[in-house]
Design a protein around this motif. Structure first.
Motif, mmCIF file in Angstrom:
data_model
loop_
_atom_site.group_PDB
_atom_site.id
_atom_site.type_symbol
_atom_site.label_atom_id
_atom_site.label_comp_id
_atom_site.label_asym_id
_atom_site.label_seq_id
_atom_site.Cartn_x
_atom_site.Cartn_y
_atom_site.Cartn_z
ATOM 1 N N SER A 488 0.819 -1.134 0.013
ATOM 2 C CA SER A 488 0.048 -0.172 -0.094
ATOM 3 C C SER A 488 0.861 1.348 0.178
ATOM 4 O O SER A 488 1.796 1.185 0.762
ATOM 5 C CB SER A 488 -1.112 -0.114 1.136
ATOM 6 O OG SER A 488 -1.552 1.174 1.450
ATOM 7 N N LEU A 489 0.549 2.359 -0.815
ATOM 8 C CA LEU A 489 1.103 3.771 -0.871
ATOM 9 C C LEU A 489 0.160 4.670 -0.140
ATOM 10 O O LEU A 489 0.714 5.882 -0.115
ATOM 11 C CB LEU A 489 1.613 3.774 -2.361
ATOM 12 C CG LEU A 489 2.515 2.745 -3.215
ATOM 13 C CD1 LEU A 489 2.616 3.125 -4.602
ATOM 14 C CD2 LEU A 489 3.738 2.700 -2.227
ATOM 15 N N GLY A 490 -1.153 4.097 0.195
ATOM 16 C CA GLY A 490 -1.967 5.046 0.705
ATOM 17 C C GLY A 490 -3.231 4.793 0.520
ATOM 18 O O GLY A 490 -3.707 4.053 -0.329
ATOM 19 N N SER A 491 -4.173 5.256 1.421
ATOM 20 C CA SER A 491 -5.497 4.742 1.229
ATOM 21 C C SER A 491 -6.515 6.177 1.581
ATOM 22 O O SER A 491 -5.984 7.330 1.933
ATOM 23 C CB SER A 491 -5.742 3.824 2.284
ATOM 24 O OG SER A 491 -5.605 4.198 3.445
ATOM 25 N N LEU A 492 -7.664 5.991 0.934
ATOM 26 C CA LEU A 492 -8.941 7.383 1.320
ATOM 27 C C LEU A 492 -10.141 6.634 1.234
ATOM 28 O O LEU A 492 -10.406 5.477 0.322
ATOM 29 C CB LEU A 492 -8.630 8.342 0.048
ATOM 30 C CG LEU A 492 -9.640 9.231 0.018
ATOM 31 C CD1 LEU A 492 -9.303 10.172 0.982
ATOM 32 C CD2 LEU A 492 -9.278 10.259 -1.425
ATOM 33 N N GLU A 514 -4.356 9.028 3.176
ATOM 34 C CA GLU A 514 -3.920 8.438 4.705
ATOM 35 C C GLU A 514 -3.011 7.116 4.342
ATOM 36 O O GLU A 514 -2.846 6.676 3.540
ATOM 37 C CB GLU A 514 -5.385 8.095 5.365
ATOM 38 C CG GLU A 514 -6.520 8.993 5.307
ATOM 39 C CD GLU A 514 -7.635 8.462 5.980
ATOM 40 O OE1 GLU A 514 -7.789 7.343 6.083
ATOM 41 O OE2 GLU A 514 -8.584 9.258 6.207
ATOM 42 N N ASN A 515 -2.365 6.911 5.694
ATOM 43 C CA ASN A 515 -1.370 5.783 5.731
ATOM 44 C C ASN A 515 -0.523 6.186 4.583
ATOM 45 O O ASN A 515 0.052 5.183 4.068
ATOM 46 C CB ASN A 515 -1.936 4.583 5.770
ATOM 47 C CG ASN A 515 -3.059 4.409 6.752
ATOM 48 O OD1 ASN A 515 -2.851 4.684 8.061
ATOM 49 N ND2 ASN A 515 -4.203 3.832 6.453
ATOM 50 N N SER A 516 0.116 7.371 4.289
ATOM 51 C CA SER A 516 1.076 7.810 3.334
ATOM 52 C C SER A 516 2.057 8.659 3.664
ATOM 53 O O SER A 516 1.988 9.081 4.886
ATOM 54 C CB SER A 516 0.299 8.254 2.231
ATOM 55 O OG SER A 516 1.144 8.156 0.930
#
Length: 1039
Positions: A488-492, A514-516
């Protein structure tokens, strides 16, 4: 040795006869000259005769040349039409009537360019396959590292463009072309995988389809066109002639290769909704919107059932015939849905619902294929196709409520996501760029973007679509991942309820991941569009409606917009509701009909007894029979909402009526010209023609001209026709609410009966519900809106009454734009029972009745204000022509349907209003009895008045007329028309006696007189047929 025969005696005589004929023709040609000299005529007569002969001969040769051209055209139409276009020997005016030039144009010049450029295209394809495609194939799989193209030859037969259609008027900012492609090529391509000693190839290919090309956007700089978009509206047909297939199937990874796979690969790029975008300018704005624009609409397909399918399952080597296990494959472009399998049935029932995104209507089509499910290979059972243009014309619309949907619930909205780019994505290893891709999910539906290699700021320019069942409570989840490691490079996560409150239901912005990384973000454009029609608003947050949307009542329910939509406060008919025109048909006369009545075995030739049948859609009318006439005159008028009009003429006989001919007039022609007055030739017979007059009457949403329309109708109405309509009543039956339940707690199956006067319609029945939704429209022709009403009854299928409504049309006349759109409470029902209606009245104003208003000012002049209490003066032209002055003998009758003598002192017996004028075209005396007022009752009971007319000095039955009886009134309204066939000079010598009487009882022959009026027609100007009030006098007094 051959022996030649000498000329026989017959040949010499034939030559002598030919010489004599030539000499006779010469003498015949010189005869006019000799006669002119013999009679002593001048040379001018001879020259005139020669000129006439030369003209006749030129015309004769022209006709023969045209006939020869038509014969040549029949033999080889394509070559000769092309020659005509090139102007070789056939002029355009000499082409026969059947030759037409459609909007699909041939592009032979383009095919010539393709033919000359095809060898160079072959060189390009060879370089592309060998230098680019082959390395990519070798890198894709370890088994294909020795893959090579051994031969690439595109052949000598180029791609052909069979036709080009340019769509104009669609959008001023784009150019839209449809290219009909046909490729039957001798292409030869061989491939080899040396590692497995396998050879394969293609030798011959066919491709047929319609390619749509869109040049958009058009810009003000070179190259004028910003981008080129190409796609196939429908899946093209493909046929490939493979070579070396036996060895090809042994290659790992290619065992499933077939024509269908190749077609699916083409469809993934070039069949809707997929498009190939070729930007022609750098930094093209909104490239994703061009590659994937908003859909034209959503089509909901209800797969119900099939019947009488073919049996495919055989047992005991075919001795025992079984059934089939059918299932359906539903396809729209690249969108495919598969139904459930129904075991052992030739009449399967599925009751499943599917939804498809549609972009081009008309153009795209629905394709349904049926198969028999088998363990090895499924058997084909049949196929059908349906163009969505037909669905658009039929406007088959269903509401979400009450739809039994399988396998999924019906959608309430569609979400379109334009994925643009991302910035500053995190690096999983120092110095190593990721290969980012995006996964988008709404509930259990997931879409994936393409992979962008070796960048932390990728640009995707992709578009995705999702169906939404409950947009108020759904989210869209976005995951940005590294393709190589799936890390994962990010989430939304975005709540879709934000779109419901956003302007135009659109979010176009950067979103923080998020988480990026701290600066990682993604740019997207999210657009939502509501699909169902029950409630335009689906959000709970109050906000003003968008333009074009209806207001809805506030609902406290905070759940799904599909399961329980808010109750609307207004009906929601389609845009064409209430705009349907009325066609008024005036059947005038016919002439030169065929005589069908023969006597004594045909020795004595009689005439015919013709009558006409007029068909308009599902309605038909029949005229009266004219006895013993080949040129009958009917003079009847019919009215009906717009349909195609068909006329048929028959001869009335005792046994079977004989056919005398038919003719048709298309509705499109009537709507475009608005008025048609012409003689129509009768088809399927030797002779005869029919004179008809048709007028298109669009409904006008204003009541200002109603009185004038009523007066015009009374003047133009024929004696044999029913009263003309003055308005069109359009009723849209939307739904009902809180209907009473049947015995116990069972919901009813309600339907609605609507009636105006003696015309009634019945709606469909809604099954087992107290909240039925009908969505049906009805039209009524209204004669007198002041006195008529709409009667509505809601009933259960069992006959039980569920409520009723009586709506006087006077309420519509008082309403703005003559429209009422609201909930109406039902009588004789539950306390909360009501029905949602849109009731609209349109006044039918005739522009070609031959009646015009006098008060209309000329151009550039100011209209004089009429006196108070007066109405516009009406002028009648007997030819019905609205143009300028007609023939000298034309009678222009000036009529004032106003109380022109309303100041007349009232007599003790009351007053009678009459109009008397002479119809010059039909040579008839016409009297219209309008009404009476303030009649005097001779007894305690209120009278039942009627009017009796006698044309003096005759007092026989031929000249007597009388109106209908009006019950218990002192101010009766009659508005009845009476005619007498008289020459104009005799009409001026007659006197009219109008007697108002009281109809006592059917047992009494003597009727009680209430008053009488004597009119001396010689003292009246019958060209000024004013509607005037006359004082009633005692029966014993004279006028």
């Amino acid at each position: 040795m051959e022996q030649r025969e000498g000329p026989g005696p017959g040949s010499g005589s034939a030559e002598a006869l030919a010489a004599l004929a030539a000499f006779g023709k010469l003498l015949l040609g010189l005869a006019p000259v000799y006669v002119a000299g013999r009679l002593g005529l001048s040379l001018g007569f001879v020259l005139l005769g020669l000129a006439l002969f030369a003209g006749w001969r030129a015309a004769r040769r022209g006709k023969e040349r045209s006939l020869r051209a038509a014969r040549r055209l029949l033999e080889d139409e394509e070559r000769h039409v092309s020659a005509a276009a090139a102007g070789l020997y056939l002029s355009a005016r000499e082409l026969p009537a059947w030759v037409s030039f459609p909007d699909v144009e041939k592009a032979e010049w383009l095919n010539k360019i393709l033919a000359q450029a095809w060898p160079f295209f072959g060189q390009y394809m060879e370089k592309l396959l060998v230098e680019n495609i082959a390395p990519m194939i070798r890198a894709s799989n370890t088994h294909l590292q020795t893959f090579t193209f051994t031969k690439v030859d595109m052949g000598e037969k180029p791609l052909r463009i069979m036709g080009v259609k340019v769509h104009t008027g669609q959008n001023k900012k784009q150019i839209l072309l449809d290219l009909t492609l046909s490729y039957v090529g001798d292409v030869h391509i061989d491939v080899e995988v040396k590692k497995f000693f396998c050879k394969a190839g293609v030798k011959g290919m066919q491709l047929h389809g319609v390619l749509r090309v869109i040049l958009e956007p058009l810009i003000g700089d070179m190259p004028i066109v910003g981008a080129l978009t190409m796609f196939f509206i429908r899946r093209p047909t493909l046929d490939i002639n493979w070579t070396g297939m036996t060895n090809l199937l042994d290659i790992p990874g290619l065992s499933s290769l077939s024509d269908s796979m190749i077609m699916d690969s083409i469809a993934a790029f070039l069949v809707l909704p997929n498009r190939l975008l070729v930007p022609l300018v750098p930094d093209l704005h909104d490239a994703a919107q061009l590659r994937s624009p908003l859909p034209r609409g959503i089509v909901r397909v209800h797969l119900r059932k099939a019947k009488d399918l073919q049996s495919k399952d055989k047992y005991v080597k075919g001795l025992i015939e079984g059934k089939s296990d059918p299932y359906a494959l539903v396809r729209v472009g690249t969108q495919v849905c598969t139904s459930q399998v129904v075991d052992e049935s030739l009449n399967p029932t599925w009751n499943e619902t599917y939804e498809f995104v549609v972009h081009e209507v008309p153009g795209q089509e629905l394709e349904v294929e049926l198969f028999d499910k088998d363990p090895d290979q499924d058997d084909f059972l049949g196929r059908m196709k349906l163009d969505f243009g037909e669905v658009l014309q039929a406007r088959v619309l269903q509401r979400n409520r009450g739809i039994s949907s399988k396998p999924e619930a019906p959608s309430a909205a569609i979400l379109v996501v334009y994925l643009d780019r991302a910035q500053e994505l995190p690096l999983k290893k120092p110095g190593k760029e990721p290969n980012p891709m995006v996964q988008l999910s709404v509930q259990d539906v997931t879409r994936e973007s393409r992979v962008v290699y070796n960048t932390s700021s990728p640009v995707w320019d992709d578009a995705f679509r999702f169906f939404l069942q409950d947009p108020a409570n759904q989210d869209i989840d976005i995951q940005v991942k590294d393709d190589t490691r799936q890390t994962s490079l990010g989430s939304l996560s975005v709540r879709l309820s934000r779109l419901l409150t956003a302007e135009d239901m659109t979010l176009d912005q950067w979103f923080q991941l998020e988480n990026s990384g701290p600066g990682s973000r993604i740019y997207m454009k999210l657009i939502m569009r509501i699909l169902f029609l029950d409630a335009p608003e689906v959000c709970n947050t109050p906000r003003p409606c968008a333009p074009g949307q209806s207001d809805v009542e506030t609902s406290t329910f905070a759940g799904s917009s599909v399961d329980m939509p808010p109750r609307p406060s207004r009906a929601s008919p389609d845009a064409q509701f209430g705009t349907e025109s009325v066609i008024r048909i005036h059947l005038l006369e016919a002439e030169n009909l065929i005589a069908k009545d023969n006597f004594m075995g045909g020795m004595i030739r009689g005439k015919s007894d013709p009558y006409a049948k007029v068909r308009l859609g599902g309605q038909s009318f029949r005229s009266h029979v004219v006895k013993e006439e080949l040129s009958p005159r009917w003079n009847e008028v019919y009215e009906v909402p717009g349909q195609e009009v068909e006329f048929e003429i028959y001869d009335k006989d005792i046994d079977k009526d004989d056919f005398l001919g038919r003719c048709k007039i298309a509705l499109k022609r009537v709507l475009s010209s608005r008025f048609i007055d012409e003689w129509l030739p009768l088809e399927d017979v030797k002779s005869g023609r029919l004179h008809v007059r048709l007028e298109c009457l669009p409904p006008t949403p204003t009541g200002a001209e109603l009185e004038q329309v009523l007066m015009v109708n009374s003047l133009t109405q024929t004696q044999r026709s029913a009263e003309l309509s003055s308005a069109l009543l359009s009723v849209f039956l939307d739904r009902a609410a809180d209907l009473p339940l049947r015995k116990g707690s069972k919901p009813p199956s309600p339907f609605v009966s609507l009636s105006v006067r003696n015309v009634s319609y019945k709606s469909k029945a809604a099954t087992s519900t107290s909240e039925p939704v009908w969505d049906e429209g009805f039209s009524f022709l209204v004669k007198r809106p002041h006195v008529e009403s709409l009667e509505l009854q809601v009933k259960d299928e069992g006959g039980q009454g569920l409520g009723s409504l009586s709506l006087p049309l006077t309420q519509l006349l008082a309403a703005e734009t003559l429209t009422l759109d609201r909930w109406f409470p039902l009588g004789r029902a539950g306390p909360g029972s009501q029905v949602l209606l849109r009731v609209q009245l349109g006044i039918l104003v005739s522009q070609h009745s031959g009646v015009e208003t006098r008060s209309a000012p000329a151009a550039g002049e100011e209209a004089e204000s009429p006196p108070r209490g007066s109405e516009p003066e009406l002028y009648v032209r007997e030819d019905g022509d609205p143009g300028g002055a007609g023939p000298a003998q034309e009678l222009r009758q000036r009529l004032t349907h106003a109380d022109s003598n309303s100041e007349l002192a009232e007599g003790p017996l009351g007053q009678l209003q009459l109009t008397a004028w002479y119809h010059m075209d039909e040579r008839k005396l016409v009297v219209i009895v309008h009404s009476c007022r303030k009649l005097r009752a001779s007894s305690k009971d209120i009278p039942d008045p009627y009017v009796s007319l006698i044309l003096l000095p005759d007092k026989n039955r031929v000249t007597k007329r009388k109106t209908t009886v009006r019950k218990r009134t002192l101010n009766p309204e009659f508005n009845e028309r009476f005619e007498w066939e008289l020459p104009p000079e005799e009409a001026t010598r007659r006197k009219l006696e109008a007697c108002v009487k009281n109809s006592v009882s059917f047992m009494s022959r003597e009727k009680e007189p209430l008053g009488k009026v004597h009119l001396d027609l010689s003292q009246m100007d019958l060209a000024q047929g004013k509607a005037q009030w006359h004082n009633l006098k005692d029966d014993r007094s004279s006028s």
